[in-house]
Scaffold this motif. Structure first.
Motif, short mmCIF file in Angstrom:
data_model
loop_
_atom_site.label_atom_id
_atom_site.label_comp_id
_atom_site.label_asym_id
_atom_site.label_seq_id
_atom_site.Cartn_x
_atom_site.Cartn_y
_atom_site.Cartn_z
N LEU A 299 31.14 72.55 100.54
CA LEU A 299 30.27 72.90 99.42
C LEU A 299 29.03 73.64 99.90
O LEU A 299 28.61 74.63 99.29
CB LEU A 299 29.90 71.62 98.67
N ALA A 300 28.47 73.21 101.02
CA ALA A 300 27.31 73.90 101.59
C ALA A 300 27.68 75.33 101.97
O ALA A 300 26.92 76.27 101.72
CB ALA A 300 26.79 73.15 102.81
N SER A 301 28.84 75.50 102.54
CA SER A 301 29.30 76.82 102.94
C SER A 301 29.53 77.72 101.72
O SER A 301 29.09 78.88 101.71
CB SER A 301 30.60 76.68 103.75
N LEU A 302 30.17 77.20 100.72
CA LEU A 302 30.44 77.99 99.51
C LEU A 302 29.17 78.36 98.75
O LEU A 302 29.04 79.48 98.26
CB LEU A 302 31.35 77.20 98.55
N GLU A 303 28.27 77.42 98.64
CA GLU A 303 27.05 77.64 97.85
C GLU A 303 25.90 78.20 98.69
O GLU A 303 24.81 78.42 98.17
CB GLU A 303 26.62 76.33 97.18
N GLN A 304 26.15 78.40 99.98
CA GLN A 304 25.13 78.90 100.91
C GLN A 304 23.85 78.07 100.83
O GLN A 304 22.75 78.60 100.72
CB GLN A 304 24.86 80.39 100.67
N ARG A 305 24.05 76.76 100.90
CA ARG A 305 22.95 75.81 100.92
C ARG A 305 22.96 75.09 102.25
O ARG A 305 23.95 75.10 102.97
CB ARG A 305 23.11 74.78 99.79
N SER A 306 21.88 74.39 102.56
CA SER A 306 21.85 73.63 103.80
C SER A 306 22.81 72.45 103.68
O SER A 306 22.97 71.86 102.60
CB SER A 306 20.44 73.14 104.11
N PHE A 307 23.42 72.12 104.80
CA PHE A 307 24.35 70.99 104.84
C PHE A 307 23.66 69.70 104.42
O PHE A 307 24.21 68.92 103.64
CB PHE A 307 24.93 70.87 106.26
N ASP A 308 22.44 69.48 104.90
CA ASP A 308 21.73 68.23 104.58
C ASP A 308 21.45 68.08 103.09
O ASP A 308 21.57 66.99 102.55
CB ASP A 308 20.44 68.13 105.39
N SER A 309 21.10 69.17 102.41
CA SER A 309 20.83 69.06 100.97
C SER A 309 22.10 68.72 100.20
O SER A 309 22.08 67.90 99.28
CB SER A 309 20.18 70.33 100.43
N VAL A 310 23.22 69.33 100.59
CA VAL A 310 24.49 69.03 99.92
C VAL A 310 24.96 67.62 100.27
O VAL A 310 25.48 66.91 99.41
CB VAL A 310 25.56 70.09 100.27
N ILE B 202 29.66 68.26 112.66
CA ILE B 202 29.75 69.20 111.53
C ILE B 202 28.59 70.18 111.54
O ILE B 202 28.78 71.38 111.32
CB ILE B 202 29.84 68.45 110.19
N ARG B 203 27.39 69.69 111.82
CA ARG B 203 26.24 70.60 111.92
C ARG B 203 26.50 71.67 112.97
O ARG B 203 26.19 72.84 112.77
CB ARG B 203 24.97 69.83 112.25
N GLU B 204 27.06 71.26 114.11
CA GLU B 204 27.36 72.23 115.16
C GLU B 204 28.41 73.24 114.69
O GLU B 204 28.27 74.43 114.91
CB GLU B 204 27.87 71.50 116.41
N ALA B 205 29.44 72.77 114.00
CA ALA B 205 30.49 73.67 113.50
C ALA B 205 29.93 74.66 112.49
O ALA B 205 30.37 75.81 112.43
CB ALA B 205 31.62 72.86 112.87
N LEU B 206 28.95 74.23 111.71
CA LEU B 206 28.33 75.11 110.71
C LEU B 206 27.23 75.99 111.30
O LEU B 206 26.70 76.85 110.61
CB LEU B 206 27.75 74.28 109.56
N GLY B 207 26.86 75.72 112.54
CA GLY B 207 25.78 76.47 113.16
C GLY B 207 24.41 76.02 112.70
O GLY B 207 23.44 76.78 112.77
N GLU B 208 24.31 74.80 112.22
CA GLU B 208 23.03 74.24 111.78
C GLU B 208 22.56 73.21 112.81
O GLU B 208 23.36 72.62 113.53
CB GLU B 208 23.16 73.55 110.42
N SER B 209 21.28 72.99 112.85
CA SER B 209 20.75 71.96 113.72
C SER B 209 20.03 70.93 112.86
O SER B 209 19.74 71.17 111.68
CB SER B 209 19.79 72.55 114.75
N LEU B 210 19.76 69.80 113.45
CA LEU B 210 19.02 68.75 112.76
C LEU B 210 17.61 69.28 112.46
O LEU B 210 16.98 69.86 113.34
CB LEU B 210 18.94 67.51 113.65
#
Length: 138
Positions: free
Chosen positions: A79-90, A111-119
């Motif tokens: 959902l974060a990927s589709l909506e281009q939102r941060s993983f944490d918010s979703v 998952i954060r690593e797979a999405l290219g996001e960091s904490l």
């Protein structure tokens, strides 16, 4: 427990209950681990698979053994990927809607690593501020 619908077209369930949603695409994420060490390729593959079903207009149910950790975490990632939102918010949205709080932090790190996001830096781990509770790492 039945399918917990996060949005009209995206839900999560245990493997045993996933087929209650007869007209839905089923994405099985049981091959993933709740801990660290997941294959980044497999994580991305599952996220893309969920996204592809949703883009095609299919109601989609993501399932793992118990419908608590992996299914909800991967649904949030898609959902974060589709909506281009941060993983944490979703992820917060998914937890609120499903009521499932037992998502493993190690899985979330993968998952954060797979999405290219960091904490986020404001909640990054500070060794002087760690509280360990229980033997099950919750």
């Amino acid at each position: 427990m039945n399918v917990r619908w996060i949005t009209y077209s995206l839900g999560t369930a245990s493997w045993a209950e996933a087929f209650d949603a007869h007209d839905s695409a089923i994405v099985d994420v049981r091959a993933l681990r709740d801990g660290l060490g997941n294959s980044m390729d497999l994580l991305r593959q599952k996220i893309f698979e969920i996204c592809d079903h949703l883009r095609a207009g299919h109601r989609t149910v993501v399932c793992c053994d118990h419908g608590m950790s992996r299914s909800n975490a991967l649904a949030a990632a898609a959902l974060a990927s589709l909506e281009q939102r941060s993983f944490d918010s979703v992820l917060l949205q998914v937890i609120h809607v499903t009521g499932q709080h037992a998502i493993k932090s190690e899985l979330l790190a993968d998952i954060r690593e797979a999405l290219g996001e960091s904490l986020p830096s404001d909640i990054a781990l500070d060794p002087s501020r760690v509280l360990l509770l229980g033997a099950t790492r919750f």
